[in-house]
Design a protein around this motif. Structure first.
Motif, PDB file in Angstrom:
ATOM      1  N   VAL A  63      11.969 -57.114 -40.772  1.00 49.48           N
ATOM      2  CA  VAL A  63      12.702 -55.981 -40.193  1.00 49.48           C
ATOM      3  C   VAL A  63      12.288 -55.787 -38.732  1.00 49.48           C
ATOM      4  O   VAL A  63      11.108 -55.686 -38.431  1.00 49.48           O
ATOM      5  N   MET A  65      12.118 -53.397 -35.408  1.00 51.12           N
ATOM      6  CA  MET A  65      12.084 -51.958 -35.142  1.00 51.12           C
ATOM      7  C   MET A  65      13.300 -51.542 -34.309  1.00 51.12           C
ATOM      8  O   MET A  65      13.831 -52.328 -33.520  1.00 51.12           O
ATOM      9  N   GLY A 125       9.240 -56.222 -32.889  1.00 49.89           N
ATOM     10  CA  GLY A 125       8.395 -55.422 -33.770  1.00 49.89           C
ATOM     11  C   GLY A 125       7.010 -55.453 -33.166  1.00 49.89           C
ATOM     12  O   GLY A 125       6.788 -56.136 -32.155  1.00 49.89           O
ATOM     13  N   PRO A 126       6.038 -54.754 -33.781  1.00 44.77           N
ATOM     14  CA  PRO A 126       4.711 -54.638 -33.162  1.00 44.77           C
ATOM     15  C   PRO A 126       4.095 -55.962 -32.699  1.00 44.77           C
ATOM     16  O   PRO A 126       3.537 -56.027 -31.605  1.00 44.77           O
ATOM     17  N   ALA A 185       5.530 -64.976 -42.948  1.00 51.28           N
ATOM     18  CA  ALA A 185       4.157 -64.536 -43.232  1.00 51.28           C
ATOM     19  C   ALA A 185       3.378 -64.308 -41.928  1.00 51.28           C
ATOM     20  O   ALA A 185       2.651 -63.320 -41.789  1.00 51.28           O
ATOM     21  N   ASP A 186       3.555 -65.215 -40.986  1.00 57.04           N
ATOM     22  CA  ASP A 186       2.872 -65.136 -39.693  1.00 57.04           C
ATOM     23  C   ASP A 186       3.282 -63.849 -38.958  1.00 57.04           C
ATOM     24  O   ASP A 186       2.451 -63.093 -38.457  1.00 57.04           O
ATOM     25  N   PHE A 188       4.668 -61.143 -40.235  1.00 60.69           N
ATOM     26  CA  PHE A 188       4.233 -59.946 -40.954  1.00 60.69           C
ATOM     27  C   PHE A 188       2.780 -59.632 -40.589  1.00 60.69           C
ATOM     28  O   PHE A 188       2.436 -58.493 -40.250  1.00 60.69           O
ATOM     29  N   ASP A 189       1.931 -60.651 -40.655  1.00 61.49           N
ATOM     30  CA  ASP A 189       0.509 -60.472 -40.352  1.00 61.49           C
ATOM     31  C   ASP A 189       0.316 -59.994 -38.906  1.00 61.49           C
ATOM     32  O   ASP A 189      -0.459 -59.061 -38.642  1.00 61.49           O
ATOM     33  N   SER A 191       2.421 -58.379 -36.991  1.00 67.56           N
ATOM     34  CA  SER A 191       2.893 -57.003 -36.803  1.00 67.56           C
ATOM     35  C   SER A 191       1.936 -55.988 -37.418  1.00 67.56           C
ATOM     36  O   SER A 191       1.686 -54.931 -36.834  1.00 67.56           O
ATOM     37  N   ALA A 192       1.407 -56.313 -38.600  1.00 69.16           N
ATOM     38  CA  ALA A 192       0.455 -55.396 -39.245  1.00 69.16           C
ATOM     39  C   ALA A 192      -0.770 -55.194 -38.345  1.00 69.16           C
ATOM     40  O   ALA A 192      -1.234 -54.070 -38.141  1.00 69.16           O
ATOM     41  N   LYS A 193      -1.271 -56.289 -37.779  1.00 69.04           N
ATOM     42  CA  LYS A 193      -2.477 -56.207 -36.941  1.00 69.04           C
ATOM     43  C   LYS A 193      -2.184 -55.567 -35.577  1.00 69.04           C
ATOM     44  O   LYS A 193      -2.983 -54.785 -35.070  1.00 69.04           O
ATOM     45  N   TRP A 195       0.190 -53.409 -34.901  1.00 71.92           N
ATOM     46  CA  TRP A 195       0.437 -51.975 -35.079  1.00 71.92           C
ATOM     47  C   TRP A 195      -0.877 -51.203 -35.237  1.00 71.92           C
ATOM     48  O   TRP A 195      -1.063 -50.125 -34.684  1.00 71.92           O
ATOM     49  N   GLU A 196      -1.819 -51.785 -35.991  1.00 72.74           N
ATOM     50  CA  GLU A 196      -3.135 -51.149 -36.154  1.00 72.74           C
ATOM     51  C   GLU A 196      -3.796 -50.943 -34.778  1.00 72.74           C
ATOM     52  O   GLU A 196      -4.362 -49.885 -34.497  1.00 72.74           O
ATOM     53  N   LYS A 199      -1.842 -48.257 -32.561  1.00 69.29           N
ATOM     54  CA  LYS A 199      -2.065 -46.903 -33.073  1.00 69.29           C
ATOM     55  C   LYS A 199      -3.467 -46.407 -32.708  1.00 69.29           C
ATOM     56  O   LYS A 199      -3.667 -45.234 -32.419  1.00 69.29           O
ATOM     57  N   VAL A 207       5.978 -42.796 -35.192  1.00 66.26           N
ATOM     58  CA  VAL A 207       6.985 -43.635 -35.850  1.00 66.26           C
ATOM     59  C   VAL A 207       8.056 -42.703 -36.407  1.00 66.26           C
ATOM     60  O   VAL A 207       7.746 -41.765 -37.150  1.00 66.26           O
TER      61      VAL A 207
END
Lengths: 271, 271
Positions: A63, A65, A125-126, A185-186, A188-189, A191-193, A195-196, A199, A207
């Motif tokens: 997805v 943003m 995305g992030p 997978a790459d 997703f990982d 973006s998760a990192k 975004w952390e 933030k 958000v």
């Protein structure tokens, strides 16, 4: 062999947009299922064969943003006259709602947003956005509606591919499918990192979900844009109808599986 | 080379459960990212090396449904004395909440549920469940909490794998990753289509979310079960801590991407 995204060929053939992502379209789970197990790849072959190339899925960002905004969007009126960088079908949808849609070279985006030449922009995305620095200057990060599963593509010369042995074709198809899964997978990982990190450094970032009134206006405008293309172009209509029919059943399953799971785990985490 | 699911080895080594799925654990996006881009595969290799095998991800069912119930579950008290077929960690969680957890051979499940020998059971999701016929006799289909992304596994003899050339190792790893991605798309498509069929034939089936009180009790019981294993087994604790740390950041991204997207599209579809 090329690697790009199908919707960049929109100027040559508008139907190519469906093999990347369209507003209010499929999630990556839904898109992968439609491509590999329903009509997706067959239709993709049909659309691309007139250009003497094959197009195969080649990675997915998940997805995207909805973008960085300097001001909060509370009503449809807040969109009127808003200057925003947003390309493609989403740009056409926003233009219908009175947004002053503009295109700006990537290297000038940060400065344009910082100086108020534009009020908003969307990127990816992030994971990708963090390198652009937008989070330092725009406090509202809106959830996505316009590219729910942006797919990349491999383009291969049709005559050259057809010469390959069945075994080599199978190896190449498997390799492309591996790359595709791997990129999801790459991304997703990353973006998760990212975004952390964003933030932690900029705890003021909010958000946001667009208000229901705004989302409904976007959906209505999008339905009109899509119906307009479908009325002019039978092939566009064929692929659009196939995706809409698939979303109808797939979304029920996404809702009772992923959506409900994420909502219930949110419920148990609440203090 | 074997193909099975890691948590079937729970009796030999409890830590193997993390490479399939655990209650309130990761979605398939989160799990793939943890496995391939964070610590997952490194930890999987560590856990399996003592058995002289390698384990690689080998397919995923996506979110499994919470099961078929003949009666609605309104409170935690409704679980007390309920007879249910549910194996693994989820069974341990339910047992803590007073459920009479039982195991029954697959061939006898339909009859046991039909005759009231059991009140509830979980299997997989619509794609697999439809062949079992449970939807004909149990009207409540609960959303999942206990296996959010059940991963299959390829098992390979360590000494034999280590003998392979680097090129052949790479080919084999890519082939396994392709199978893994492919199974997720296949399963998604099968569940979407099976659910459409179930719903058309049995419109009385209700898709349910467990009430917040029940979910919170399950989460508390699950935290206790996991803490119990972690206290006895440092390797279990190491993998659990890695997953929990990853979920903390990954879930934020799942929420702002997939969850918000699905929720907003639901909003625009509402009449």
């Amino acid at each position: 062999m090329g690697h790009t995204a199908s919707y960049y060929w929109k100027g040559k053939d508008i139907t190519t947009v469906f093999f990347t992502s369209v507003p209010f379209g499929m999630t990556s789970d839904e898109q992968m299922a439609w491509l590999y197990y329903d009509e997706g790849m067959k239709l993709q072959e049909k659309v691309y064969s007139k250009f003497n190339v094959y197009s195969f899925p080649g990675g997915n960002t998940g997805v995207q943003m909805g973008g960085w905004f300097r001001k909060e969007i509370k009503t449809v009126d807040d969109l009127k006259g808003l200057k925003m960088r947003i390309p493609g079908l989403a740009g056409e949808v926003f233009a219908k709602l009175g947004v002053n849609v503009t295109n700006i070279a990537p290297g000038e985006l940060y400065t344009s947003l910082d100086r108020g030449t534009i009020d908003a922009l969307e990127w990816v995305g992030p994971g990708m956005d963090i390198k652009m620095g937008f989070h330092k200057i725009a406090p509202y990060y809106y959830a996505g509606w316009h590219e729910p599963a942006s797919d990349m593509q491999f383009l291969i010369n049709k005559a050259e591919f057809d010469k390959l042995s069945p075994q080599y074709k199978a190896v190449l198809k498997a390799a492309m499918q591996t790359v595709s899964a791997d990129m999801l997978a790459d991304n997703f990982d990353a973006s998760a990192k990212a975004w952390e990190q964003m933030k932690a450094e900029f705890p003021n970032i909010k958000v946001m979900i667009f208000p229901e009134e705004v989302l409904k206006a976007m959906k209505k405008a999008n339905d009109e844009v899509m119906a307009g293309y479908a009325a002019q172009n039978p092939e566009f209509k064929e692929v659009y109808d196939s995706q809409q029919a698939y979303i109808k059943k797939a979304r029920e399953w996404s809702k009772m599986s992923t959506q409900y799971y994420l909502q219930t785990t949110e419920m148990v985490e609440q203090k």
